[in-house]
Motif scaffolding. Structure first.
Motif, PDB file in Angstrom:
ATOM      1  N   MET A   1      50.221 -41.699  26.421  1.00  0.00           N
ATOM      2  CA  MET A   1      48.964 -42.273  25.961  1.00  0.00           C
ATOM      3  C   MET A   1      47.955 -42.205  27.083  1.00  0.00           C
ATOM      4  O   MET A   1      48.194 -42.685  28.174  1.00  0.00           O
ATOM      5  N   LYS A   2      46.782 -41.617  26.841  1.00  0.00           N
ATOM      6  CA  LYS A   2      45.756 -41.538  27.869  1.00  0.00           C
ATOM      7  C   LYS A   2      44.881 -42.779  27.821  1.00  0.00           C
ATOM      8  O   LYS A   2      44.713 -43.396  26.772  1.00  0.00           O
ATOM      9  N   PRO A   3      44.306 -43.178  28.990  1.00  0.00           N
ATOM     10  CA  PRO A   3      43.393 -44.316  28.985  1.00  0.00           C
ATOM     11  C   PRO A   3      42.201 -44.030  28.094  1.00  0.00           C
ATOM     12  O   PRO A   3      41.706 -42.912  28.026  1.00  0.00           O
ATOM     13  N   LEU A   4      41.714 -45.056  27.415  1.00  0.00           N
ATOM     14  CA  LEU A   4      40.651 -44.849  26.453  1.00  0.00           C
ATOM     15  C   LEU A   4      39.357 -44.411  27.102  1.00  0.00           C
ATOM     16  O   LEU A   4      38.517 -43.806  26.447  1.00  0.00           O
ATOM     17  N   THR A   5      39.177 -44.718  28.373  1.00  0.00           N
ATOM     18  CA  THR A   5      37.941 -44.313  29.026  1.00  0.00           C
ATOM     19  C   THR A   5      38.003 -42.889  29.564  1.00  0.00           C
ATOM     20  O   THR A   5      36.997 -42.345  29.983  1.00  0.00           O
ATOM     21  N   ALA A   6      39.163 -42.285  29.568  1.00  0.00           N
ATOM     22  CA  ALA A   6      39.279 -40.907  30.037  1.00  0.00           C
ATOM     23  C   ALA A   6      38.929 -39.980  28.878  1.00  0.00           C
ATOM     24  O   ALA A   6      39.771 -39.330  28.292  1.00  0.00           O
ATOM     25  N   LEU A   7      37.653 -39.947  28.514  1.00  0.00           N
ATOM     26  CA  LEU A   7      37.226 -39.253  27.313  1.00  0.00           C
ATOM     27  C   LEU A   7      37.235 -37.749  27.526  1.00  0.00           C
ATOM     28  O   LEU A   7      36.900 -37.242  28.586  1.00  0.00           O
ATOM     29  N   THR A   8      37.593 -37.048  26.489  1.00  0.00           N
ATOM     30  CA  THR A   8      37.583 -35.598  26.538  1.00  0.00           C
ATOM     31  C   THR A   8      36.329 -35.089  25.833  1.00  0.00           C
ATOM     32  O   THR A   8      35.782 -35.750  24.958  1.00  0.00           O
ATOM     33  N   PRO A   9      35.842 -33.897  26.201  1.00  0.00           N
ATOM     34  CA  PRO A   9      34.660 -33.360  25.541  1.00  0.00           C
ATOM     35  C   PRO A   9      34.909 -33.221  24.043  1.00  0.00           C
ATOM     36  O   PRO A   9      35.985 -32.860  23.599  1.00  0.00           O
ATOM     37  N   ARG A  10      33.873 -33.511  23.260  1.00  0.00           N
ATOM     38  CA  ARG A  10      34.017 -33.470  21.811  1.00  0.00           C
ATOM     39  C   ARG A  10      33.074 -32.430  21.237  1.00  0.00           C
ATOM     40  O   ARG A  10      31.907 -32.343  21.616  1.00  0.00           O
ATOM     41  N   THR A  11      33.535 -31.672  20.300  1.00  0.00           N
ATOM     42  CA  THR A  11      32.651 -30.821  19.529  1.00  0.00           C
ATOM     43  C   THR A  11      31.999 -31.676  18.456  1.00  0.00           C
ATOM     44  O   THR A  11      32.463 -32.757  18.116  1.00  0.00           O
ATOM     45  N   GLU A  12      30.905 -31.216  17.883  1.00  0.00           N
ATOM     46  CA  GLU A  12      30.214 -31.978  16.859  1.00  0.00           C
ATOM     47  C   GLU A  12      31.085 -32.233  15.634  1.00  0.00           C
ATOM     48  O   GLU A  12      31.118 -33.346  15.117  1.00  0.00           O
ATOM     49  N   PRO A  13      31.846 -31.242  15.138  1.00  0.00           N
ATOM     50  CA  PRO A  13      32.737 -31.535  14.010  1.00  0.00           C
ATOM     51  C   PRO A  13      33.764 -32.607  14.338  1.00  0.00           C
ATOM     52  O   PRO A  13      34.063 -33.463  13.503  1.00  0.00           O
ATOM     53  N   THR A  14      34.311 -32.557  15.545  1.00  0.00           N
ATOM     54  CA  THR A  14      35.278 -33.588  15.932  1.00  0.00           C
ATOM     55  C   THR A  14      34.625 -34.957  15.944  1.00  0.00           C
ATOM     56  O   THR A  14      35.213 -35.947  15.497  1.00  0.00           O
ATOM     57  N   ALA A  15      33.399 -35.059  16.461  1.00  0.00           N
ATOM     58  CA  ALA A  15      32.689 -36.330  16.497  1.00  0.00           C
ATOM     59  C   ALA A  15      32.454 -36.870  15.098  1.00  0.00           C
ATOM     60  O   ALA A  15      32.461 -38.082  14.876  1.00  0.00           O
ATOM     61  N   LEU A  64      44.908 -45.507  18.757  1.00  0.00           N
ATOM     62  CA  LEU A  64      44.199 -45.511  20.029  1.00  0.00           C
ATOM     63  C   LEU A  64      43.809 -44.106  20.452  1.00  0.00           C
ATOM     64  O   LEU A  64      42.716 -43.877  20.982  1.00  0.00           O
ATOM     65  N   SER A  65      44.695 -43.150  20.200  1.00  0.00           N
ATOM     66  CA  SER A  65      44.396 -41.767  20.552  1.00  0.00           C
ATOM     67  C   SER A  65      43.196 -41.258  19.763  1.00  0.00           C
ATOM     68  O   SER A  65      42.324 -40.571  20.294  1.00  0.00           O
ATOM     69  N   GLY A  66      43.142 -41.607  18.478  1.00  0.00           N
ATOM     70  CA  GLY A  66      42.000 -41.199  17.671  1.00  0.00           C
ATOM     71  C   GLY A  66      40.707 -41.855  18.127  1.00  0.00           C
ATOM     72  O   GLY A  66      39.630 -41.235  18.071  1.00  0.00           O
ATOM     73  N   LEU A  67      40.796 -43.100  18.573  1.00  0.00           N
ATOM     74  CA  LEU A  67      39.597 -43.821  18.993  1.00  0.00           C
ATOM     75  C   LEU A  67      38.936 -43.159  20.191  1.00  0.00           C
ATOM     76  O   LEU A  67      37.716 -43.281  20.368  1.00  0.00           O
ATOM     77  N   ARG A  68      39.704 -42.447  21.031  1.00  0.00           N
ATOM     78  CA  ARG A  68      39.116 -41.772  22.197  1.00  0.00           C
ATOM     79  C   ARG A  68      38.049 -40.774  21.792  1.00  0.00           C
ATOM     80  O   ARG A  68      37.121 -40.501  22.560  1.00  0.00           O
ATOM     81  N   ARG A  69      38.162 -40.218  20.585  1.00  0.00           N
ATOM     82  CA  ARG A  69      37.235 -39.165  20.152  1.00  0.00           C
ATOM     83  C   ARG A  69      36.089 -39.690  19.286  1.00  0.00           C
ATOM     84  O   ARG A  69      35.242 -38.923  18.850  1.00  0.00           O
ATOM     85  N   VAL A  70      36.093 -40.996  19.037  1.00  0.00           N
ATOM     86  CA  VAL A  70      35.048 -41.582  18.198  1.00  0.00           C
ATOM     87  C   VAL A  70      33.764 -41.730  19.006  1.00  0.00           C
ATOM     88  O   VAL A  70      33.795 -42.244  20.135  1.00  0.00           O
ATOM     89  N   PRO A  71      32.619 -41.297  18.491  1.00  0.00           N
ATOM     90  CA  PRO A  71      31.349 -41.470  19.214  1.00  0.00           C
ATOM     91  C   PRO A  71      31.077 -42.940  19.505  1.00  0.00           C
ATOM     92  O   PRO A  71      31.452 -43.829  18.737  1.00  0.00           O
ATOM     93  N   LEU A  78      34.083 -50.058  14.252  1.00  0.00           N
ATOM     94  CA  LEU A  78      35.424 -49.599  13.904  1.00  0.00           C
ATOM     95  C   LEU A  78      36.485 -50.538  14.488  1.00  0.00           C
ATOM     96  O   LEU A  78      37.468 -50.887  13.809  1.00  0.00           O
ATOM     97  N   ILE A  79      36.288 -50.969  15.734  1.00  0.00           N
ATOM     98  CA  ILE A  79      37.233 -51.914  16.336  1.00  0.00           C
ATOM     99  C   ILE A  79      37.228 -53.229  15.567  1.00  0.00           C
ATOM    100  O   ILE A  79      38.283 -53.810  15.288  1.00  0.00           O
ATOM    101  N   THR A  80      36.040 -53.710  15.197  1.00  0.00           N
ATOM    102  CA  THR A  80      35.938 -54.979  14.478  1.00  0.00           C
ATOM    103  C   THR A  80      36.587 -54.902  13.106  1.00  0.00           C
ATOM    104  O   THR A  80      37.369 -55.793  12.714  1.00  0.00           O
TER     105      THR A  80
END
Length: 493
Positions: A1-15, A64-71, A78-80
């Motif tokens: 599991m990667k830390p949530l702040t270690a964000l990876t670059p996102r393409t627009e479709p992924t976002a 949590l892994s999916g949340l890393r890619r959420v804008p 989403l968290i709420t």
């Protein structure tokens, strides 16, 4: 599991698709949580129940892994929304793996009758008028494995859902005041639901407080999901309605205020930490974190004096109303759990792997004192939860507690700080508690569970310290070290 702040670059479709994908993972998590709560199985099939627990934790990691890619603009809602859905799952059944809430209900009822909860045991005939068929079943209803017999006259069996009915209550005054409030607000015949609903609201309060602290300190709001979506929260805080969640809320709010520079806000934070300690005692472990980086006596006093004053004064009304000791069964509990005699159980199990039993407690005290001094000397006063997590986490590693709900405080500190690896102790606690019924609470089970959790923390600590430095805010680790000035970066509030 990667830390949530270690964000990876996102393409627009992924976002665009990430929020929907994360929502689907949350839907799967809530579904399995409902099945887990309804399954029960603590007495009949603990191994099967543990597999359900494990499935929940796997889905938690996926979400949590999916949340890393959420804008960023979608994260808070989403968290709420996820927090509400996850919390509600704890309400779908009665308490499954703990009977503590029945004691809460009884203590509230006793206080509503004008009697100090510290003066009588539940089985005392003097309070027989307060009994009802829910807390004190009779006849065939006494056949359950989680019921304790009650002395009686006559041929009809009497029992109670309250554990340890022959001993006085152990809970501190703020917890007792909470039990009284819930009892007063409970409709007749509502049984366990008011305590579960109250705990659910407190749990959502922790999510809200965490989001507020992270937003004010310029942190990544994604960290709040470590509490909001953690399976331990609906199971232990909501379904089992453990009062620990009230102490967690007060501790989180207190640490948030202590992180401010203004003396008045730090004093208010000290008051809230004192209230947390007067709820369940365990939040006292956050005090070294609250003193992170403090150099002047008056700065320390601004936190410690309000905390100590509140904790002491909270007992005063009960001291005046009670005829006996307001500490109840506290001493007996310490002996029962093996904290005085390490050889009697699975406490200090990791220390006992390498040390004689008689050395375990002194070494524990020395180790926790050493970590506390390090945090107070090197800690970042703007991030007191980071030092509090360090002290609390290593206290768990060395104490190896047998009750899974104790880790609720640890989960909340992870949500503030971001070092996800410490969640391993929450999962280890669940393994020891649930599987203990099968394996007899032997030290070997504790060794394996807590040993694996400690190994994960050590491995991630080494990796964080040896990771190559990268430019840009994305490289800031979720759980930066506790050195002064490590966070926030220059220019952040």
């Amino acid at each position: 599991m990667k830390p949530l702040t270690a964000l990876t670059p996102r393409t627009e479709p992924t976002a665009r698709t990430a929020p929907a994908a994360t929502a689907l993972a949350l839907a799967a998590l809530t579904t399995v949580l409902v099945l887990t709560v309804r399954y029960g199985g603590y007495f009949s099939d603990p191994v099967g129940l543990f597999w359900w627990y494990s499935a929940c934790w796997v889905l938690f990691a996926v979400a949590l892994s999916g949340l890393r890619r959420v804008p960023a603009r979608h994260v808070a809602w989403l968290i709420t929304a996820g927090a509400v859905a996850v919390t509600v799952t704890g309400l779908v059944g009665p308490p499954r793996t703990s009977t503590d809430s029945y004691r809460y209900a009884w203590d509230g009822r006793v206080q509503s009758a004008g009697v100090s909860p510290y003066d009588h045991t539940p089985q005392d005939p003097a309070l027989a008028r307060l009994r009802d068929p829910w807390l004190f079943p009779t006849a065939a209803a006494c056949a359950g494995p989680d019921l304790a017999g009650v002395p009686h006259t006559g041929g009809t069996a009497h029992c109670t859902r309250i554990n340890r009915p022959a001993v006085h209550t152990i809970y501190p005054p703020v917890a007792e005041a909470y039990f009284l409030v819930v009892d007063r607000l409970s409709p007749p015949g509502s049984r366990h639901k008011p305590l579960q609903i109250g705990a659910g609201l407190l749990s959502l309060g922790v999510t809200g407080a965490t989001l507020m602290v992270l937003r004010r300190r310029g942190g990544d709001l994604r960290k709040a999901a470590y509490w909001a979506w953690c399976p331990a929260v609906p199971i232990e805080a909501v379904n089992n309605a453990h009062v620990d969640v009230l102490g967690v809320l007060l501790a989180v709010a207190g640490l948030g205020l202590v992180s401010a520079r203004a003396v008045t806000r730090r004093a208010a934070g000290g008051l809230l930490i004192g209230a947390a300690i007067a709820t369940k005692l365990m939040p006292a472990v956050v005090l070294p974190g609250a003193l992170s980086g403090v150099r002047r006596v008056r700065d320390a006093a601004a936190v410690l004096l309000p905390a100590a004053s509140f904790a002491v004064l909270a007992y005063l009304p009960y001291v005046l109303l009670s005829h006996g000791s307001v500490f109840g069964y506290l001493g007996g509990y310490v002996r029962e759990e093996g904290y005085e005699d390490p050889s009697a159980g699975s406490r200090y199990s990791l220390l006992r792997l390498v040390l004689p039993d008689s050395w375990a407690f002194p070494v524990l005290v020395a180790a926790v004192a050493g970590v506390s001094l390090y945090v107070m000397w090197r800690g970042d006063p703007r991030r007191p939860w980071s030092g509090a997590l360090l002290v609390t986490g290593w206290a768990f590693a060395l104490l190896t507690p047998g009750y899974s709900w104790y880790a609720l405080l640890l989960v909340a500190l992870v949500a503030l700080d971001g070092r996800w690896e410490w969640l391993g102790f929450a999962f280890a606690g669940a393994a020891v508690y649930v599987l203990g019924a099968t394996f007899g609470h032997h030290a070997a089970l504790s060794d394996i569970a807590y040993g694996a959790a400690a190994a994960l923390v050590l491995a991630m600590t080494w990796l964080r310290r040896h990771a190559p430095a990268k430019a840009g805010p994305a490289a800031v680790p979720a759980g930066n070290d506790v050195r002064r000035g490590a966070w926030p970066p220059p220019g952040r509030p």
